[in-house]
Design a protein around this motif. Structure first.
Motif, PDB file in Angstrom:
ATOM      1  N   VAL A  11       0.860  -1.186   0.000  1.00  0.00           N
ATOM      2  CA  VAL A  11       0.000   0.000   0.000  1.00  0.00           C
ATOM      3  C   VAL A  11       0.894   1.233   0.000  1.00  0.00           C
ATOM      4  CG1 VAL A  11      -1.907   1.193   1.120  1.00  0.00           C
ATOM      5  CG2 VAL A  11      -1.675  -1.291   1.387  1.00  0.00           C
ATOM      6  N   ASP A  12       0.997   1.858  -1.163  1.00  0.00           N
ATOM      7  CA  ASP A  12       1.851   3.043  -1.310  1.00  0.00           C
ATOM      8  C   ASP A  12       1.347   3.847  -2.498  1.00  0.00           C
ATOM      9  OD1 ASP A  12       4.204   4.793  -1.914  1.00  0.00           O
ATOM     10  OD2 ASP A  12       5.139   3.570  -0.368  1.00  0.00           O
ATOM     11  N   ASP A  13       1.350   5.167  -2.373  1.00  0.00           N
ATOM     12  CA  ASP A  13       0.854   6.008  -3.460  1.00  0.00           C
ATOM     13  C   ASP A  13       1.898   6.280  -4.537  1.00  0.00           C
ATOM     14  OD1 ASP A  13       2.345   7.597  -1.756  1.00  0.00           O
ATOM     15  OD2 ASP A  13       0.872   9.209  -1.619  1.00  0.00           O
ATOM     16  N   GLU A  14       3.125   5.819  -4.332  1.00  0.00           N
ATOM     17  CA  GLU A  14       4.175   6.006  -5.329  1.00  0.00           C
ATOM     18  C   GLU A  14       4.359   4.711  -6.126  1.00  0.00           C
ATOM     19  OE1 GLU A  14       7.730   8.222  -3.903  1.00  0.00           O
ATOM     20  OE2 GLU A  14       6.688   8.086  -1.966  1.00  0.00           O
ATOM     21  N   ILE A  15       4.071   4.792  -7.421  1.00  0.00           N
ATOM     22  CA  ILE A  15       4.132   3.601  -8.280  1.00  0.00           C
ATOM     23  C   ILE A  15       5.520   2.957  -8.288  1.00  0.00           C
ATOM     24  CG2 ILE A  15       4.491   4.979 -10.375  1.00  0.00           C
ATOM     25  CD1 ILE A  15       2.713   1.549 -10.128  1.00  0.00           C
ATOM     26  N   TYR A  16       6.579   3.760  -8.275  1.00  0.00           N
ATOM     27  CA  TYR A  16       7.927   3.193  -8.343  1.00  0.00           C
ATOM     28  C   TYR A  16       8.275   2.431  -7.064  1.00  0.00           C
ATOM     29  CZ  TYR A  16       8.185   6.165 -12.410  1.00  0.00           C
ATOM     30  OH  TYR A  16       7.924   6.751 -13.616  1.00  0.00           O
ATOM     31  N   ILE A  17       7.787   2.919  -5.949  1.00  0.00           N
ATOM     32  CA  ILE A  17       7.998   2.201  -4.680  1.00  0.00           C
ATOM     33  C   ILE A  17       7.232   0.882  -4.712  1.00  0.00           C
ATOM     34  CG2 ILE A  17       7.609   2.251  -2.180  1.00  0.00           C
ATOM     35  CD1 ILE A  17       9.755   4.241  -3.026  1.00  0.00           C
ATOM     36  N   ASP A  56       2.629   2.446   3.561  1.00  0.00           N
ATOM     37  CA  ASP A  56       3.142   3.809   3.669  1.00  0.00           C
ATOM     38  C   ASP A  56       2.246   4.548   4.652  1.00  0.00           C
ATOM     39  OD1 ASP A  56       4.502   6.183   3.216  1.00  0.00           O
ATOM     40  OD2 ASP A  56       3.573   6.564   1.272  1.00  0.00           O
ATOM     41  N   ILE A  57       2.769   5.520   5.340  1.00  0.00           N
ATOM     42  CA  ILE A  57       1.986   6.240   6.348  1.00  0.00           C
ATOM     43  C   ILE A  57       1.333   7.488   5.784  1.00  0.00           C
ATOM     44  CG2 ILE A  57       2.209   7.612   8.471  1.00  0.00           C
ATOM     45  CD1 ILE A  57       2.020   4.589   8.899  1.00  0.00           C
ATOM     46  N   ARG A  58       2.094   8.287   5.078  1.00  0.00           N
ATOM     47  CA  ARG A  58       1.572   9.569   4.596  1.00  0.00           C
ATOM     48  C   ARG A  58       1.084   9.432   3.163  1.00  0.00           C
ATOM     49  NH1 ARG A  58       5.656  12.190   8.112  1.00  0.00           N
ATOM     50  NH2 ARG A  58       4.412  12.657   9.946  1.00  0.00           N
ATOM     51  N   MET A  59      -0.235   9.391   3.026  1.00  0.00           N
ATOM     52  CA  MET A  59      -0.861   9.328   1.710  1.00  0.00           C
ATOM     53  C   MET A  59      -2.068  10.256   1.718  1.00  0.00           C
ATOM     54  SD  MET A  59      -0.577   5.309   0.674  1.00  0.00           S
ATOM     55  CE  MET A  59      -1.110   4.614   2.215  1.00  0.00           C
ATOM     56  N   THR A  60      -2.511  10.648   0.531  1.00  0.00           N
ATOM     57  CA  THR A  60      -3.711  11.473   0.464  1.00  0.00           C
ATOM     58  C   THR A  60      -4.911  10.614   0.837  1.00  0.00           C
ATOM     59  OG1 THR A  60      -3.924  11.001  -1.901  1.00  0.00           O
ATOM     60  CG2 THR A  60      -2.774  13.018  -1.300  1.00  0.00           C
ATOM     61  N   GLY A  61      -5.939  11.234   1.343  1.00  0.00           N
ATOM     62  CA  GLY A  61      -7.098  10.473   1.817  1.00  0.00           C
ATOM     63  C   GLY A  61      -6.761   9.831   3.149  1.00  0.00           C
ATOM     64  N   VAL A  79      -0.152  -9.410   9.302  1.00  0.00           N
ATOM     65  CA  VAL A  79       0.919  -8.636   9.934  1.00  0.00           C
ATOM     66  C   VAL A  79       1.164  -7.390   9.089  1.00  0.00           C
ATOM     67  CG1 VAL A  79       1.951 -10.645  11.037  1.00  0.00           C
ATOM     68  CG2 VAL A  79       2.788  -9.918   8.813  1.00  0.00           C
ATOM     69  N   PHE A  80       1.547  -6.310   9.751  1.00  0.00           N
ATOM     70  CA  PHE A  80       1.711  -5.023   9.090  1.00  0.00           C
ATOM     71  C   PHE A  80       3.117  -4.476   9.326  1.00  0.00           C
ATOM     72  CE2 PHE A  80      -2.745  -5.614   9.945  1.00  0.00           C
ATOM     73  CZ  PHE A  80      -3.346  -5.231   8.760  1.00  0.00           C
ATOM     74  N   ILE A  81       3.698  -3.979   8.257  1.00  0.00           N
ATOM     75  CA  ILE A  81       5.009  -3.343   8.291  1.00  0.00           C
ATOM     76  C   ILE A  81       4.824  -1.903   7.834  1.00  0.00           C
ATOM     77  CG2 ILE A  81       7.357  -3.366   7.358  1.00  0.00           C
ATOM     78  CD1 ILE A  81       6.757  -5.908   8.919  1.00  0.00           C
ATOM     79  N   ILE A  82       5.329  -0.968   8.610  1.00  0.00           N
ATOM     80  CA  ILE A  82       5.261   0.438   8.224  1.00  0.00           C
ATOM     81  C   ILE A  82       6.545   0.795   7.495  1.00  0.00           C
ATOM     82  CG2 ILE A  82       5.190   2.809   9.081  1.00  0.00           C
ATOM     83  CD1 ILE A  82       3.514   1.703  11.467  1.00  0.00           C
ATOM     84  N   CYS A  83       6.379   1.405   6.326  1.00  0.00           N
ATOM     85  CA  CYS A  83       7.515   1.833   5.513  1.00  0.00           C
ATOM     86  C   CYS A  83       7.224   3.259   5.054  1.00  0.00           C
ATOM     87  CB  CYS A  83       7.679   0.887   4.325  1.00  0.00           C
ATOM     88  SG  CYS A  83       9.179   1.187   3.392  1.00  0.00           S
ATOM     89  N   THR A  84       8.014   4.203   5.519  1.00  0.00           N
ATOM     90  CA  THR A  84       7.717   5.605   5.247  1.00  0.00           C
ATOM     91  C   THR A  84       8.959   6.381   4.834  1.00  0.00           C
ATOM     92  OG1 THR A  84       6.752   7.623   6.175  1.00  0.00           O
ATOM     93  CG2 THR A  84       7.959   6.212   7.700  1.00  0.00           C
ATOM     94  N   GLY A  85       8.742   7.410   4.046  1.00  0.00           N
ATOM     95  CA  GLY A  85       9.819   8.317   3.656  1.00  0.00           C
ATOM     96  C   GLY A  85       9.967   9.471   4.621  1.00  0.00           C
ATOM     97  N   SER A  86       9.183   9.489   5.676  1.00  0.00           N
ATOM     98  CA  SER A  86       9.216  10.576   6.660  1.00  0.00           C
ATOM     99  C   SER A  86      10.148  10.217   7.813  1.00  0.00           C
ATOM    100  CB  SER A  86       7.810  10.829   7.211  1.00  0.00           C
ATOM    101  OG  SER A  86       6.934  11.153   6.156  1.00  0.00           O
ATOM    102  N   GLY A 107      12.441   2.789   6.626  1.00  0.00           N
ATOM    103  CA  GLY A 107      12.506   4.038   5.875  1.00  0.00           C
ATOM    104  C   GLY A 107      12.567   3.804   4.382  1.00  0.00           C
ATOM    105  N   LYS A 108      12.185   4.843   3.648  1.00  0.00           N
ATOM    106  CA  LYS A 108      12.311   4.825   2.194  1.00  0.00           C
ATOM    107  C   LYS A 108      13.316   5.898   1.819  1.00  0.00           C
ATOM    108  CE  LYS A 108       7.902   5.523   1.188  1.00  0.00           C
ATOM    109  NZ  LYS A 108       6.625   5.643   0.500  1.00  0.00           N
TER     110      LYS A 108
END
Length: 129
Positions: A11-17, A56-61, A79-86, A107-108
């Motif tokens: 679940v990430d709003d960046e297609i390349y990620i 991803d944590i920070r996404m629109t909506g 199970v959930f893994i948080i992966c963020t660029g923040s 991190g990203k």
């Protein structure tokens, strides 16, 4: 007896990620699903069984924490893994209280994706012991 394939939702709003995770996990013989928003991910989970999610944590909506809280209620075995660029992100108390959310925040950009996969597999082992 055929082994059931591990499944994961990206679940990430960046297609390349998303694509880099898809490529890695498909190469490692996972069944991979992806969603560009938390809302789309919740809809997908109604029809697809996933054993894990990278979120991803920070996404629109809807943000990633809200997604994890909602998905955890309905799918407690995921199970959930948080992966963020923040770099300043810290897990909220709600996230800390959920036993199916990894302790480590990744991190990203991802440098050691194999460590992320190892974390998921360890969480599976902990649930089955």
């Amino acid at each position: 007896m055929e082994q059931i394939k591990k499944s994961i939702l990206i679940v990430d709003d960046e297609i390349y990620i998303r694509q880099s995770f898809i490529d890695y996990f498909e190469d490692r013989d996972w069944l991979v699903f992806d969603a560009e928003s938390c809302e789309a991910a919740l809809e997908m989970l109604k029809t697809q069984v996933c054993s894990a999610a990278i979120v991803d944590i920070r996404m629109t909506g809807m943000n990633g924490e809200t997604f994890i809280k909602n998905a955890s209620k309905t799918y407690p075995d995921m199970v959930f893994i948080i992966c963020t660029g923040s770099p300043e992100y810290e897990k909220s108390e709600d996230m800390i209280q959920l036993s199916n959310v990894a302790d480590q925040v990744f991190g990203k950009p991802m440098i050691c994706i194999d460590k992320l996969e190892e974390t998921i597999l360890c969480m599976f082992a902990g649930k089955n012991s």
